[in-house]
Design a protein around this motif. Sequence first.
Motif, short mmCIF file in Angstrom:
data_model
loop_
_atom_site.label_atom_id
_atom_site.label_comp_id
_atom_site.label_asym_id
_atom_site.label_seq_id
_atom_site.Cartn_x
_atom_site.Cartn_y
_atom_site.Cartn_z
N UNK A 94 0.72 -1.04 0.05
CA UNK A 94 0.06 0.00 0.20
C UNK A 94 0.78 1.25 -0.03
N UNK A 95 0.22 2.51 -0.13
CA UNK A 95 1.09 3.81 -0.01
C UNK A 95 1.45 3.61 1.52
N UNK A 96 2.78 4.13 1.52
CA UNK A 96 3.28 4.26 3.14
C UNK A 96 2.44 5.06 3.93
N UNK A 101 -2.96 -1.54 9.13
CA UNK A 101 -2.38 -2.00 10.46
C UNK A 101 -1.00 -2.68 10.11
N UNK A 102 0.06 -2.12 10.94
CA UNK A 102 1.41 -2.62 10.52
C UNK A 102 1.75 -4.01 11.59
N UNK A 103 0.94 -4.40 12.15
CA UNK A 103 0.56 -5.58 13.22
C UNK A 103 0.04 -6.90 12.35
N UNK A 104 1.18 -7.78 12.19
CA UNK A 104 0.86 -8.93 11.22
C UNK A 104 -0.35 -9.69 11.92
N UNK A 135 6.04 -5.46 6.85
CA UNK A 135 7.34 -5.16 6.65
C UNK A 135 7.59 -3.76 7.09
N UNK A 136 7.81 -3.79 8.62
CA UNK A 136 7.92 -2.34 9.33
C UNK A 136 6.49 -1.38 8.86
N UNK A 137 7.15 -0.24 8.67
CA UNK A 137 5.96 0.91 8.55
C UNK A 137 6.14 1.18 7.00
N UNK A 422 6.62 -7.49 11.72
CA UNK A 422 5.81 -8.27 12.75
C UNK A 422 5.50 -9.63 11.64
N UNK A 423 5.07 -10.72 12.24
CA UNK A 423 4.89 -11.86 11.59
C UNK A 423 3.45 -12.71 12.42
#
Length: 437
Positions: A94-96, A101-104, A135-137, A422-423
Amino acid sequence: MGIKDKALAFSRKFKLDSHHAIERFGVFFGIFAVTGAIVISASGASAYQAERDSLSQTALYTSDFKTSKTNLDGTVDGVYTNESGNRALVMMHFSPTAQISYNAADYRAFLLGSDTSLNSEPVSTSGIKGSFYAFGSTGYVGVLLNADRPFDRQVLNLTVRANAELTTPGAEQVQSSGKLAGDETFSKYDQWRVFFNPGASGVQKIAALDALAFDPAQAYYEVALKEKESEARDALDQKLVEMRTNLTQIQSYTSDLQTTKIDGLFLRPPTVPVSIATDKITGVSAAEAKDGVSTLALRTKHVVPGGFGLNWRAGNVYDGYLDALVPAGQSYAQFFTKKRDEGSAPTSQQISDMQWILSDGTSLTRDYQSSDVTMRPLMNIMNNLSQAYQNYSRNKSQYESDLSLDLLRLDASLRDVQSNSTIRDDKDFLTTLTTRH
């Protein structure tokens, strides 16, 4: 017997003359029926073969997507596998700035098989396990699939569901997205769908998937950064070519100062700003090198304010550049902030203020008018040399600041992935349809 007589005899024998109209119709109908059957069979065989070729070669059937409720646009970077073909990564972003959510842990997925018309069917490859990576933010997310054996050549239908909605959907968006998806769950949950074929011959292989343990940073570098790094390095190299041309022009125009005279008067070499006075470009360009590898490099004693003394040829983004640049005890975020606050280079103004003194001690700019025809040859040399210095100064500033920063931003992006990925890899993440219901 002539040709005409032979034709008449043939028509009578096979009852094709004017007295046997019904028989003649039957023969021609039979010919057309057989011909049509042959054409239809050939078309069917051709379509079947085309379908098999597509299934054999096409790795990705979806290039972009839109989340069903929050209506966020996303891009599918590709599907990648290891050499053995039993591990596949579907990389998407997605666009940065997208509110995801950045939480897998906030995602789960569903996997079905599909035919080439994208109709659902069971997954033919057995033992598939899945995991999700944020992959991070960076806005990049990925689904990693591991199978007991190499993936079959089958189109797979992957639906990713976001359990956390961070953007408020509109009523029209919910209704429209669910209807387009052809599945009522797309109206109930915020999700997207991707079609891909990890068993196709056209799938791209990356080294990150051959490692014993999957490293998100390595995969991110190979998929998202490597091409950008190549473009950034090419831009730096091209700028060095331009800077070398500027220095060649400066050398040529400086030589002209000694040979161009008006009634014995000539211009003395001006005092050059110390920030560029001793600069050199060493090495050869790719076009000049026998092996096609450029070795051009800037040799300077002064880095422009806000710029970086980056030896970019000696390293790469994956190994990192920032450790060699950031002072001890300072974070790279603080380092970038300090560079930003250094202001702009004064060199351009210093070049504009250079003194152009004639051999008799008078000033070409103060003691003569620019419209003075007799002094025009000296005016031209002054303008040419001054412009060459300005061009070099501008290109050096771009090289050490903007273009070097483009490369360092990739380094910072990779560090974000290394620190903040996160995974989710529990057994409840992926639900796979392997049999018909």
